[in-house]
Design an enzyme around this catalytic site. Sequence first.
Site, PDB file in Angstrom:
ATOM      1  N   TYR A 255       4.767  -9.071   7.120  1.00  0.00           N
ATOM      2  CA  TYR A 255       4.603  -9.033   5.659  1.00  0.00           C
ATOM      3  C   TYR A 255       5.850  -9.609   5.016  1.00  0.00           C
ATOM      4  O   TYR A 255       6.925  -9.002   5.053  1.00  0.00           O
ATOM      5  CB  TYR A 255       4.365  -7.577   5.225  1.00  0.00           C
ATOM      6  CG  TYR A 255       4.218  -7.338   3.739  1.00  0.00           C
ATOM      7  CD1 TYR A 255       3.947  -8.364   2.838  1.00  0.00           C
ATOM      8  CD2 TYR A 255       4.320  -6.046   3.228  1.00  0.00           C
ATOM      9  CE1 TYR A 255       3.805  -8.119   1.481  1.00  0.00           C
ATOM     10  CE2 TYR A 255       4.180  -5.792   1.879  1.00  0.00           C
ATOM     11  CZ  TYR A 255       3.928  -6.827   1.009  1.00  0.00           C
ATOM     12  OH  TYR A 255       3.794  -6.566  -0.338  1.00  0.00           O
TER      13      TYR A 255
ATOM     14  N   LYS B 200       1.154 -11.706   6.211  1.00  0.00           N
ATOM     15  CA  LYS B 200       0.774 -11.571   4.807  1.00  0.00           C
ATOM     16  C   LYS B 200       1.851 -12.270   4.004  1.00  0.00           C
ATOM     17  O   LYS B 200       3.009 -11.832   3.986  1.00  0.00           O
ATOM     18  CB  LYS B 200       0.677 -10.096   4.413  1.00  0.00           C
ATOM     19  CG  LYS B 200       0.440  -9.881   2.921  1.00  0.00           C
ATOM     20  CD  LYS B 200       0.498  -8.402   2.544  1.00  0.00           C
ATOM     21  CE  LYS B 200       0.345  -8.210   1.037  1.00  0.00           C
ATOM     22  NZ  LYS B 200       0.467  -6.787   0.639  1.00  0.00           N
TER      23      LYS B 200
ATOM     24  N   ILE C 230      -4.715  -9.662   1.383  1.00  0.00           N
ATOM     25  CA  ILE C 230      -4.398  -8.235   1.357  1.00  0.00           C
ATOM     26  C   ILE C 230      -4.076  -7.935  -0.097  1.00  0.00           C
ATOM     27  O   ILE C 230      -3.051  -8.359  -0.625  1.00  0.00           O
ATOM     28  CB  ILE C 230      -3.255  -7.887   2.317  1.00  0.00           C
ATOM     29  CG1 ILE C 230      -3.716  -8.155   3.768  1.00  0.00           C
ATOM     30  CG2 ILE C 230      -2.833  -6.428   2.151  1.00  0.00           C
ATOM     31  CD1 ILE C 230      -2.659  -7.912   4.820  1.00  0.00           C
TER      32      ILE C 230
ATOM     33  N   THR D 198       1.644  -0.790  -2.204  1.00  0.00           N
ATOM     34  CA  THR D 198       0.746  -0.217  -3.199  1.00  0.00           C
ATOM     35  C   THR D 198       0.490   1.259  -2.936  1.00  0.00           C
ATOM     36  O   THR D 198       0.195   2.013  -3.857  1.00  0.00           O
ATOM     37  CB  THR D 198      -0.573  -1.001  -3.220  1.00  0.00           C
ATOM     38  OG1 THR D 198      -0.287  -2.397  -3.274  1.00  0.00           O
ATOM     39  CG2 THR D 198      -1.425  -0.629  -4.411  1.00  0.00           C
TER      40      THR D 198
END
Length: 294
Positions: A135, A164, A206, A47
Site C-alpha cells: 500500500y 494499492k 480499494i 479508513t
Amino acid sequence: MSIFTGSGVAVVTPFHENGEVNYEKFGELLEFQIQNGTDAIIVCGTTGEASTLTHEEHLDVIKYCVEKVAGRIPVIAGTGSNCTNTAVYLSQEAEKYGADGLLLVTPYYNKATQGGLYEHFKMIADSVKIPIILYNVPGRTGCNIMPETVVRLCKEVENIVGVKEASGNISQIAKLQALAGGSVDLYSGNDDQIVPILSLGGKGVISVLANIAPKQTHDICAKYFEGDTEGSREEQLKTLELYGALFCEVNPIPVKKALNLMGMGAGVLRRPLSEMEPENAARLEKAMKNYGLL
C-alpha cells in the site's frame, strides 16, 4: 491469480458513543457491502481507523470480519506498521484467523530507504503464506515506494502479488506497469482514478467511496471489464462531486459522516480525528443528495 478483481471496500470501523467497537453495526455494514456487489472487504486499513485501535482490538475486528463474511468474498486484513516486528505479529495472527490476504502500508514516520522497504516487506512476507498487497500512500506516510522496488518485491517474493497505488501520480503508476510486465496486480487507491488505472491494466480499486456507494463503485469496474469503457467512464465522472466532498477533510471523517447521514450507524471518530466542520458537512450532504444517496 489475483486476490480479487473489481471493487474492494476499505471498510470503516463503527464505534459506540463511548468509543468501543460496535460489532452489531459492523456486521450490518459488511452485509450491506456483500448484498450490493462489493468484490472484497479490506478491514483495518486507514479508513478503518486502524492507527487508533489497540493490537487486541485490531485483531478482534479482523477475526470478526473473517467470521462474518464466511468466505463469501475475500477478506484482506490491514496489518502494516512502521515497526517490522509488529507487522509480522499482526500478519501472522490475521493469517491464523483465516484472512485471504494482507494489505501492508509503507512504513510511516521512519521514512525508510528503498533497500529498507524491500527488507521490511520481505521479512513480513516470509513470515506468512497468504498473498500480500503493498500500500503506497506517500501523502500519509511521508515515504514513497518506487516502481522499481514494487516490481522487485513482486518478482522476488512469491506471496507479494500487488500494490494499492494511492500516490496520485499517474506517471509513476504508468512506469510501474511498464516495468512490471504483468507481474504486479495493480489497484487504485484513489476513487477519482479508478478508470485511468484500469486503463493501465489495473485489477480494480480499494475504495472509500464504496462504503456509501458499493454498487456504483462495483459497476465502474464491472463495466470496464465487460468492455463498456464509455459506461465505466460515465459512472466515474458522476462520482467526482461526491469524491470531492468525501475528501474535503481527512479520511475517514467525511465517509463516517456520510454513513451516519444514511442512517448506517458508523458512530463516532476516535481522536485525534474530530467531527466535520459544519460547512463541509453541508457540502457533503448536498453532494450525497445530488448523487441520489439521500
